[in-house]
Design a protein around this motif. Structure first.
Motif, mmCIF file in Angstrom:
data_model
loop_
_atom_site.group_PDB
_atom_site.id
_atom_site.type_symbol
_atom_site.label_atom_id
_atom_site.label_comp_id
_atom_site.label_asym_id
_atom_site.label_seq_id
_atom_site.Cartn_x
_atom_site.Cartn_y
_atom_site.Cartn_z
ATOM 1 N N ASN A 125 0.820 -1.211 0.000
ATOM 2 C CA ASN A 125 0.000 0.000 0.000
ATOM 3 C C ASN A 125 0.854 1.261 0.000
ATOM 4 O O ASN A 125 0.378 2.340 0.342
ATOM 5 N N ALA A 126 2.107 1.114 -0.361
ATOM 6 C CA ALA A 126 3.019 2.255 -0.373
ATOM 7 C C ALA A 126 2.658 3.211 -1.517
ATOM 8 O O ALA A 126 1.819 2.917 -2.377
ATOM 9 N N ASP A 127 3.289 4.369 -1.518
ATOM 10 C CA ASP A 127 3.117 5.355 -2.575
ATOM 11 C C ASP A 127 3.367 4.676 -3.926
ATOM 12 O O ASP A 127 4.432 4.091 -4.148
ATOM 13 N N PRO A 128 2.399 4.733 -4.859
ATOM 14 C CA PRO A 128 2.607 4.075 -6.156
ATOM 15 C C PRO A 128 3.757 4.659 -6.962
ATOM 16 O O PRO A 128 4.210 4.050 -7.928
ATOM 17 N N GLU A 129 4.246 5.856 -6.576
ATOM 18 C CA GLU A 129 5.407 6.434 -7.244
ATOM 19 C C GLU A 129 6.720 6.037 -6.572
ATOM 20 O O GLU A 129 7.791 6.404 -7.048
ATOM 21 N N SER A 130 6.658 5.299 -5.486
ATOM 22 C CA SER A 130 7.872 4.809 -4.839
ATOM 23 C C SER A 130 8.381 3.576 -5.578
ATOM 24 O O SER A 130 7.645 2.928 -6.326
ATOM 25 N N TYR A 131 9.642 3.262 -5.368
ATOM 26 C CA TYR A 131 10.205 2.073 -6.017
ATOM 27 C C TYR A 131 11.429 1.597 -5.242
ATOM 28 O O TYR A 131 12.021 2.342 -4.451
ATOM 29 N N ALA A 148 3.916 3.645 -12.245
ATOM 30 C CA ALA A 148 4.701 4.885 -12.212
ATOM 31 C C ALA A 148 5.994 4.684 -11.441
ATOM 32 O O ALA A 148 7.066 5.142 -11.864
ATOM 33 N N GLY A 149 5.925 3.997 -10.303
ATOM 34 C CA GLY A 149 7.131 3.736 -9.524
ATOM 35 C C GLY A 149 8.145 2.920 -10.292
ATOM 36 O O GLY A 149 9.351 3.196 -10.256
ATOM 37 N N VAL A 150 7.679 1.900 -10.998
ATOM 38 C CA VAL A 150 8.593 1.106 -11.822
ATOM 39 C C VAL A 150 9.244 1.994 -12.875
ATOM 40 O O VAL A 150 10.463 1.922 -13.110
ATOM 41 N N PHE A 151 8.446 2.849 -13.511
ATOM 42 C CA PHE A 151 8.999 3.760 -14.514
ATOM 43 C C PHE A 151 10.087 4.637 -13.910
ATOM 44 O O PHE A 151 11.166 4.810 -14.512
ATOM 45 N N TYR A 152 9.860 5.176 -12.715
ATOM 46 C CA TYR A 152 10.866 6.029 -12.095
ATOM 47 C C TYR A 152 12.129 5.238 -11.767
ATOM 48 O O TYR A 152 13.239 5.767 -11.859
ATOM 49 N N GLY A 153 11.964 3.981 -11.391
ATOM 50 C CA GLY A 153 13.139 3.143 -11.182
ATOM 51 C C GLY A 153 13.947 2.963 -12.454
ATOM 52 O O GLY A 153 15.188 2.987 -12.433
#
Length: 525
Positions: A125-131, A148-153
């Protein structure tokens, strides 16, 4: 051992092999040396040389990663035969993009092997933009709660490879401090080509921005094709097909395109085709850019446009404008515009005035957009104190200035419970031609002096309001459209954009000096 925002917490045993990431390797096959100068030569020699590695360094990226746990190991670099694999079919776009950028093959949903990059979604349930980005056993694993988080990673990995050829051994855990990180373009006063806007989207995506604002209607132009009112569209404009391609590219980079049709002011291009709706004062003199909000046909026209473009722009965010309605800048709006005063009293009672009518206009347009399930924002000078009518409670404040007549400090909006977006014109306004008191903002000033708490001028609001400040937007305004070419604009905003996203991702004091930050930006391209 943990590295947070680029600062090592503890020392480590010196390695007998200095192998990557700083280039080259210096293999020592005999004695090593501990940090205190103690020799390791007393240890029994191995039958053959063994390889150990220096403790990894924190990745150098923009924005900086917020947490890195270093480790010893070879790290990872692109190699022949390496692939990008995904654990979920929804990550195919991210996987294909990264594979193309790093010149790897894309293998889809298959088992990872040595040398591969594996992308996956996790059930948290963490921030979906986290990675989380893990480099271990000669492979890279990027996992996140959302795409989105995967993309930022993948952006972090791409920058590591661009900057030094390889990714550091260890674990990055990263997430943004602010959920809204934007660039706004005034494409109404100056026509920007679709290709140029698409280049900005690619740049924004690599920097982990997630919004692109398009202010496409103003006094000087209306720059997107219209089917409901083609008569208002400027000669130079974007076709709907071009806008659709812009939106799709932005979506692939997890960027929401935020449209703005500013009203009831800044409608000069619309009014040029509809002079019967032009606001005129008691002497019959036209008021620049202002529509006569006492006329039902004015609302009907603007609502046609809002409904039309809600179908073109599918994103969750919408900007209603609301600023600089010139009827409210005169000493006595009721005397200067008696038709507005009469309409206000008719709609809201004997005590109502022109500001109430303007607020009612804003709420009426919000009702139309709310019907399309959008989250709405309006400029801070479209919210008025006192009066009979209050702006709808779900309208977010795009705070840009404290210079308008009757300026309200940011704390008035925050203490009322409003959510606020930071567009501070002292730091984040790039106004072509530098009219009035504007000067082109510098990345260094943003990097060293601005944070999301600095909403007006140079003074931050209290940290207790931090959660109400959703993020910020760097804005390009084209008041003197010929002052720069679009390529000069791109060059001029390059470092300010990087500084802005650094402070939105992590508003704390940056680990790097400005000189080092700029040098890194130049290296990353």
């Amino acid at each position: 051992m943990l590295v947070v925002t680029g600062v090592a917490v503890a020392g480590a045993l010196a390695a007998t092999v200095a192998l990557w990431p700083s280039g080259g390797s210096g293999e020592v096959t005999g004695a090593g040396v501990l940090p205190g100068g103690t020799s390791t030569s007393a240890a029994a020699p191995s039958p053959s040389p063994t390889r150990t590695y220096p403790l990894s360094r924190t990745p150098r990226t923009i924005p900086a990663v917020r947490e890195h746990t270093p480790a010893r190991g070879p790290g990872w670099r692109p190699a022949t035969g390496a692939r990008v694999v995904v654990g979920d079919g929804d990550l195919a776009d991210e996987g294909r993009l990264l594979a193309g950028e790093l010149k790897l093959s894309y293998a889809g949903q298959t088992q990872a092997r040595d040398g591969d990059v594996e992308l996956g979604l996790n059930d948290t349930n963490a921030d979906p933009e986290s990675y989380t980005l893990t480099v271990k056993n000669r492979r890279v694993t990027i996992t996140a709660p959302g795409e989105a988080g995967v993309f930022y990673g993948t952006r972090t990995l791409k920058q590591e490879v661009q900057g030094g050829g390889a990714a550091s051994e260890g674990v990055v855990r990263d997430q943004p401090a602010k959920p809204r990180r934007g660039l706004m373009l005034d494409i109404a006063r100056k026509h920007f080509t679709a290709a140029w806007i698409e280049d900005r989207i690619r740049e924004l995506g690599d920097l982990k921005f997630n919004e692109l604002g398009l202010h496409f209607s103003d006094d000087q132009g209306f720059r997107i094709a219209s089917t409901t009112h083609p008569e208002i569209v400027s000669k130079e404009h974007l076709s709907k097909a071009e806008v659709t391609r812009i939106i799709e590219l932005a979506k692939s980079r997890h960027i929401t395109v935020v449209p703005e049709i500013d009203s009831p002011g800044h409608l000069g291009a619309v009014l040029a085709a509809h002079p019967e709706l032009q606001l005129r004062n008691v002497s019959g003199v036209a008021t620049r850019g202002a529509i006569d909000i006492s006329k039902p046909a004015a609302a009907a026209l603007v609502d046609d446009l809002l409904n039309e473009y809600a179908g073109l722009f599918p994103g969750s965010q919408w900007h209603l404008g609301g600023d600089e309605y010139q009827a409210l800048t005169v000493a006595n709006p009721e005397a200067s515009y008696p038709q507005l005063a009469t309409a206000a009293k008719k709609a809201y009672g004997a005590g109502a005035g022109v500001a109430d009518l303007a607020t009612g206009w804003l709420n009426g347009r919000a009702e139309v957009v709310r019907g399309h399930d959008r989250t709405m924002r309006a400029w801070n000078d479209g919210f008025f104190r006192g009066g009979t009518v209050r702006a709808d409670s779900d309208l977010q404040v795009a705070y840009w200035t404290g210079k308008e007549i009757g300026a309200r400090p940011p704390v008035e909006y925050l203490s009322a419970g409003r959510k606020v977006l930071n567009y501070n014109d002292e730091f984040l306004y790039y106004v072509l031609g530098e009219p009035q008191t504007f000067v082109y903002p510098t990345g260094q000033r943003i990097y060293e002096q601005w944070t999301p708490l600095v909403l007006r001028g140079t003074t931050p609001v209290a940290a207790t309001y931090n959660d109400q400040i959703l993020g910020g937007t760097f804005a390009v305004w084209c008041d003197r459209s010929g002052a720069q070419t679009q390529d000069q604009v791109a060059a001029g905003i390059r470092m300010p954009l990087r500084a802005t996203v650094q402070k939105l991702w992590d508003p704390g004091r940056p680990a790097l000096s400005w000189a080092d930050f700029k040098s890194m930006a130049d290296r990353l391209g």
